[in-house]
Every structure is written in C-alpha cells, then in structure tokens.
Enzyme design. Structure first.
Site, PDB file in Angstrom:
ATOM      1  N   HIS A  54       0.790   0.931   9.971  1.00  0.00           N
ATOM      2  CA  HIS A  54       1.064  -0.413  10.476  1.00  0.00           C
ATOM      3  C   HIS A  54      -0.039  -0.809  11.425  1.00  0.00           C
ATOM      4  O   HIS A  54      -0.567   0.042  12.146  1.00  0.00           O
ATOM      5  CB  HIS A  54       2.426  -0.446  11.202  1.00  0.00           C
ATOM      6  CG  HIS A  54       2.966  -1.818  11.330  1.00  0.00           C
ATOM      7  ND1 HIS A  54       2.584  -2.672  12.328  1.00  0.00           N
ATOM      8  CD2 HIS A  54       3.831  -2.501  10.548  1.00  0.00           C
ATOM      9  CE1 HIS A  54       3.206  -3.826  12.167  1.00  0.00           C
ATOM     10  NE2 HIS A  54       3.968  -3.752  11.089  1.00  0.00           N
ATOM     11  N   ASP A  82       9.049  -1.342   5.433  1.00  0.00           N
ATOM     12  CA  ASP A  82       9.153  -1.526   3.985  1.00  0.00           C
ATOM     13  C   ASP A  82       9.398  -0.233   3.230  1.00  0.00           C
ATOM     14  O   ASP A  82       9.707  -0.257   2.046  1.00  0.00           O
ATOM     15  CB  ASP A  82       7.876  -2.195   3.450  1.00  0.00           C
ATOM     16  CG  ASP A  82       7.832  -3.649   3.861  1.00  0.00           C
ATOM     17  OD1 ASP A  82       8.907  -4.250   3.950  1.00  0.00           O
ATOM     18  OD2 ASP A  82       6.737  -4.170   4.101  1.00  0.00           O
TER      19      ASP A  82
HETATM   20  N1  CMC Z   1      -2.197   5.431   3.006  1.00  0.00           N
HETATM   21  C1  CMC Z   1      -3.320   6.152   3.198  1.00  0.00           C
HETATM   22  N2  CMC Z   1      -4.212   5.897   4.191  1.00  0.00           N
HETATM   23  C2  CMC Z   1      -3.957   4.875   5.012  1.00  0.00           C
HETATM   24  C3  CMC Z   1      -2.803   4.072   4.865  1.00  0.00           C
HETATM   25  C4  CMC Z   1      -1.910   4.385   3.812  1.00  0.00           C
HETATM   26  N3  CMC Z   1      -0.795   3.655   3.647  1.00  0.00           N
HETATM   27  N4  CMC Z   1      -2.802   3.117   5.829  1.00  0.00           N
HETATM   28  C5  CMC Z   1      -3.905   3.301   6.546  1.00  0.00           C
HETATM   29  N5  CMC Z   1      -4.612   4.375   6.066  1.00  0.00           N
HETATM   30  C6  CMC Z   1      -5.846   4.947   6.617  1.00  0.00           C
HETATM   31  C7  CMC Z   1      -7.061   4.092   6.283  1.00  0.00           C
HETATM   32  O1  CMC Z   1      -7.660   4.506   5.074  1.00  0.00           O
HETATM   33  C8  CMC Z   1      -7.932   4.331   7.481  1.00  0.00           C
HETATM   34  O2  CMC Z   1      -8.510   5.603   7.343  1.00  0.00           O
HETATM   35  P1  CMC Z   1      -9.994   5.906   7.919  1.00  0.00           P
HETATM   36  O3  CMC Z   1      -9.911   5.722   9.401  1.00  0.00           O
HETATM   37  O4  CMC Z   1     -10.290   7.319   7.500  1.00  0.00           O
HETATM   38  O5  CMC Z   1     -10.912   4.906   7.252  1.00  0.00           O
HETATM   39  C9  CMC Z   1      -6.944   4.413   8.649  1.00  0.00           C
HETATM   40  O6  CMC Z   1      -5.726   4.894   8.044  1.00  0.00           O
HETATM   41  C10 CMC Z   1      -6.696   3.098   9.351  1.00  0.00           C
HETATM   42  O7  CMC Z   1      -6.286   2.134   8.364  1.00  0.00           O
HETATM   43  P2  CMC Z   1      -6.632   0.580   8.414  1.00  0.00           P
HETATM   44  O8  CMC Z   1      -6.555   0.029   7.036  1.00  0.00           O
HETATM   45  O9  CMC Z   1      -7.909   0.390   9.177  1.00  0.00           O
HETATM   46  O10 CMC Z   1      -5.436   0.056   9.323  1.00  0.00           O
HETATM   47  P3  CMC Z   1      -4.986  -1.447   9.426  1.00  0.00           P
HETATM   48  O11 CMC Z   1      -4.329  -1.585  10.754  1.00  0.00           O
HETATM   49  O12 CMC Z   1      -6.108  -2.371   9.106  1.00  0.00           O
HETATM   50  O13 CMC Z   1      -3.924  -1.582   8.236  1.00  0.00           O
HETATM   51  C11 CMC Z   1      -1.909  -1.582   6.990  1.00  0.00           C
HETATM   52  C12 CMC Z   1      -2.549  -1.553   8.401  1.00  0.00           C
HETATM   53  C13 CMC Z   1      -0.394  -1.779   7.157  1.00  0.00           C
HETATM   54  C14 CMC Z   1      -2.468  -2.767   6.203  1.00  0.00           C
HETATM   55  C15 CMC Z   1      -2.226  -0.252   6.278  1.00  0.00           C
HETATM   56  O14 CMC Z   1      -1.674   0.843   7.010  1.00  0.00           O
HETATM   57  C16 CMC Z   1      -1.713  -0.224   4.833  1.00  0.00           C
HETATM   58  O15 CMC Z   1      -2.414  -0.681   3.935  1.00  0.00           O
HETATM   59  N6  CMC Z   1      -0.463   0.308   4.602  1.00  0.00           N
HETATM   60  C17 CMC Z   1       0.145   0.266   3.288  1.00  0.00           C
HETATM   61  C18 CMC Z   1       0.728  -1.116   3.016  1.00  0.00           C
HETATM   62  C19 CMC Z   1       2.014  -1.360   3.786  1.00  0.00           C
HETATM   63  O16 CMC Z   1       2.921  -0.532   3.809  1.00  0.00           O
HETATM   64  N7  CMC Z   1       2.120  -2.565   4.385  1.00  0.00           N
HETATM   65  C20 CMC Z   1       3.338  -3.005   5.077  1.00  0.00           C
HETATM   66  C21 CMC Z   1       3.168  -3.182   6.527  1.00  0.00           C
HETATM   67  S1  CMC Z   1       4.768  -3.333   7.335  1.00  0.00           S
HETATM   68  C22 CMC Z   1       5.365  -4.867   6.830  1.00  0.00           C
HETATM   69  C23 CMC Z   1       4.714  -5.966   7.561  1.00  0.00           C
HETATM   70  O17 CMC Z   1       5.034  -6.156   8.745  1.00  0.00           O
HETATM   71  O18 CMC Z   1       3.889  -6.653   6.944  1.00  0.00           O
END
Ligand code: CMC
Length: 428
Positions: free
Chosen positions: A307, A364
C-alpha cells in the site's frame, strides 16, 4: 513561534513556514517557492506532496490508524451503519435522530432514475465492464439535472445533488450488473434499507420472491463503511482535481469511478480473486507465485499486497479478514480460494522480500473473498468499492468547494526537444 524550513540554492537562502496538522503532522508550505526562487519541486506519484488541508479522514500508515472525522474505523465498522457514516463524512458530525431520519428518508425517496436512462443502458453491449457502465450512467445525470452543471448554486441544490448520487448509485450499479446478465432491470424498493434494496435490485428475478439475507445485507453494510473514505488517494484526488475546474459534481464523481477502476487501486479486488483462481487452476502452488512476485524480471505482483501509505498493516484488512471468517461461517460457505489466500498471506508475511519492503495484505486481499461468498460476481467487485467510496468522494468534493480551492494544475520538468525549425519530412 512557528517553525521555519530553509532552502539554500545558488547562493541564496529561502525560508518556508512549517504547518502542523491536528495530529502533529508537519508540512513545509512551499506555496511561494516558485515566485521567490523560480524553482518547482518534482515528486512523481506525489509520494511526499500534500495537495490540500483536509478535516475529513486521518490516516497514519506507520501505526495503522484510520479515522473518519475523528472516529476510529474499528468502532464505526462495529457500531455504526453505512448511512450514518455517509452523513458523518459529508456533514462532519454524527447525525441526531431527526437529521438521520431526514437524510436516510431523502435517500430512500430518490432511488428511482429517469426512465430514459434505460435507453443509455440498452446501448451498452452485454460484455461491457460494469465500471464503465456505472461511470457513464453517473455522468449522464448532468443531462437529466442540468442545474448541477453550475456547482456554485445554492447549498440546497448541492445537497439535492448529494442525495441523488447516494440514492441512485445502487440503482445504477445493479442495472450495470443486469446489463451484463442480459436480464431485465429491477426497480428500487423503497420499503427496504440501503443494502437490502441494492441486493434485491441485483438478484431478484421476474416472478420470484426475493428477500435479502440479513447476514449478507449486514456484511455488505460493514464493507461499505470500511471503504467509505481514505483521504487523498488516486480516485479522491481525481474527484477533487476535476471538481477544482468547477465541473459538475456528477462529472467529478464519474471521473473518480474511472480512476478507481485500475488494478493498482480499487480494481485490485477483482485482480486478487483472478490471481487466486489462477493459482488454484495451476495446482495451488502459492510458493511458485510468491517467487514470481519477487522476480524483478517478471511483471507479476502479488495483488492485494502493499500500500502506498500503510507500511505496517492496513487496519481495514484486519477487520475484513475477521468478517470473511464470520460471513463464510454463517453462510456455511467453504471456499478453497480462501485457503490459498491464507497460505499465501502466511508465506508472504515471513518472506524477507515482503518484510523488507513492508508489504502487508491490504483491504482488497480479503474483500473479494467476502463478495464472492455474498454472491457478488467478480467484475462487480470494484463497483462495490465505488458504492462504498461514494460518501468519501462527495465529502472531499464538498470540502474542496467550500474551501474555495484553486484549480489543480501541477507543473512539470520539460525533457523534450528544444526549439527547431519546421522542415517537412513527407510529400503531402
Ligand atoms: N508484489 C510484489 N512486489 C511489490 C508489490 C506487490 N504487490 N507491491 C510493491 N512491491 C515492491 C515493488 O516492486 C518495489 O520493490 P523495489 O523497491 O525492489 O523496486 C517496492 O515493493 C515498493 O513498491 P512501489 O510500487 O514503489 O510502491 P507504491 O507505493 O508506488 O505502490 C501499490 C503501492 C499498492 C500500488 C503496490 O504495492 C501494488 O501494486 N500492490 C498491488 C496492487 C494492490 O493490491 N492495490 C490495492 C491497493 S489498496 C486499495 C486502494 O486503496 O486502492
């Protein structure tokens, strides 16, 4: 004496006031940065940027705290109702008995939609995703209520638009589902509460009696409360930024629905179930998928994990996990997908990759499992999220308008070609 942040650049020093919120959150107020220094800030994804001051929702991602108007999400989920929470978010305080009755009665009596909206619905092919149908139908309200085109009209008119949105959204959501099924639509039943009416419009078939199961209606009401607001997330920021151009509230909410649709935001609940089903179909080897999620050469992500703001745990996920067990138990549903979800969760929570990056199950991860148990089809999951998030979007739109916020218009760092002479490259 308030605190000051200093920036040194190119031999000059600039000072900026530091603001403090009611929960002691600090922010450097850079409103004068460009005027004073000619500089802008660059913050892709707005990871460090506060776009507004807001009194609606407080969230502490490190401590796993979520409060609407000061009330903890745990208490609201246990003791309140979605209607009451909607009032709280939109108007700032819990309603008195008479305020509650007036508000819920207004919503109950505005559930019917103009008959011509069925013609718009009929224009959609039956394979249309319900989120696209929902956002279109919400936007169509601008045509049926043209007064709403001017958001500066009286408070009474704004309140009426708010009531219409809350009242008609379940009708549109259920109709989007009926379109998908190729079934005739059901009209609202104003003798029922919000969730029972929605379930009846979704599931009642012609010439058959339908009574919503109270366990299902109660579980749905709780899910809607958990989704009702989440401060400045992608869809809420979209609603505020569209509304900041003084577009109609209906257009702003329609835009929010579209922003919610994506799999990284609200669309994750659909993606989680699709992922769990794919793992099941592939033999149920959750370890294999955990490895895929960690492999930087593989685009696969563990949906429902991670998240932007929660870096400890998502308090909504805790409540939903318990609710999933309760609901499945009460309804006597055993779901093999839930077993895979639990296995995956346990493995990920112990895995160094997920621990290091503070990736925990989010709201989710379990909501899709409950929706399945309640009989909601997979591509309606994000519609359910939208139904829950609606009061939050409305509250944020209203706050933005009442604070008279300026049009949202970020800057950029240009990286394209410098000025060049036009020389035609083709014979026209
Ligand atoms: N599976 C594997 N790796 C992950 C995941 C995941 N679900 N989420 C983040 N990472 C890794 C990412 O690859 C990165 O690794 P590194 O530092 O080695 O490059 C690190 O964790 C940080 O990730 P980020 O993408 O920079 O983090 P963010 O804050 O930009 O993204 C997120 C947050 C929710 C978009 C992301 O965690 C994600 O894509 N999760 C899966 C989709 C999901 O479940 N979304 C629902 C969010 S809750 C409902 C809402 O409120 O919208």
């Amino acid at each position: 004496m308030s605190e000051i942040a200093k920036l040194s650049f190119d031999g000059n020093e600039y000072e900026f006031p530091v603001l403090e919120g009611t929960e002691n959150e600090k922010a450097i107020d850079i409103a004068k940065l460009r005027a004073d220094s000619g500089l802008i800030t660059l913050d892709p994804g707005y990871k460090n940027t506060g776009a507004t001051k807001s009194a609606i929702t407080f969230l502490d991602g490190e401590l796993g705290i979520l409060r609407y108007r000061g009330y903890g999400i745990e208490e609201l989920a246990e003791k309140s109702s979605f209607m009451e929470v909607a009032y709280l978010l939109i108007y700032g305080d819990l309603p008195s008995q008479s305020q509650y009755e007036y508000f819920s009665n207004q919503i109950t009596t505005h559930t019917l939609v103009h008959e011509d909206i069925k013609k718009i619905l009929d224009g959609f092919p039956s394979n249309a995703h319900p989120m696209g149908v929902l956002s279109s139908l919400i936007c169509s309200l601008t045509a049926f209520y043209p007064n709403s085109l001017d958001p500066n009209r009286s408070k009474d008119e704004v309140d009426l638009s708010i009531v219409r949105l809350l009242a008609k959204m379940p009708t549109f959501a259920a109709w989007a589902f009926k379109n998908k099924m190729g079934h005739p639509v059901n009209y609202p039943d104003n003798s029922l509460d919000y969730c029972s009416n929605f379930l009846k419009m979704m599931f009642a078939l012609p010439a058959e009696r339908y009574d919503a199961d109270p366990v299902v209606a109660k579980a749905l009401d709780q899910l809607l409360i958990l989704h009702a607001d989440h401060e400045q997330n992608c869809s809420t920021s979209t609603v505020r930024i569209v509304g900041s151009s003084q577009a109609s509230i209906y257009a702003s909410i329609s835009a929010g629905i579209n922003a919610l649709w994506g799999p990284l935001h609200g669309g994750a609940n659909q993606s989680v179930i699709e992922m769990l089903e794919a793992i099941k179909a592939d033999g149920g080897d959750s370890k294999k998928y955990l490895e895929k999620a960690k492999d930087k050469n593989d685009p696969f992500r563990l949906m429902g994990f991670g998240h932007r703001v929660y870096k400890n745990f998502d308090p909504r996920a805790k409540i939903i996990k318990k609710a999933a067990d309760d609901v499945l138990g009460k309804l006597g549903v055993s779901d093999p997908v839930l077993d895979i979800a639990k296995e995956l969760e346990q493995a990920a929570l112990k895995d160094q990759y997920f621990v290091d990056r503070k990736l925990y199950p989010n709201v989710d991860f379990y909501s899709g499992i409950i929706y399945r148990a309640l009989g909601i089809p997979t591509d309606m999951f994000t519609v359910m999220f939208a139904l829950g998030r609606l009061p939050g979007w409305i509250a944020q739109w209203k706050e933005m308008r009442e604070n008279n916020e300026p049009i949202g218009r970020p800057r950029q760092v240009y990286t394209g070609a410098n000025e060049r002479d036009y020389v035609s490259m083709n014979k026209r």
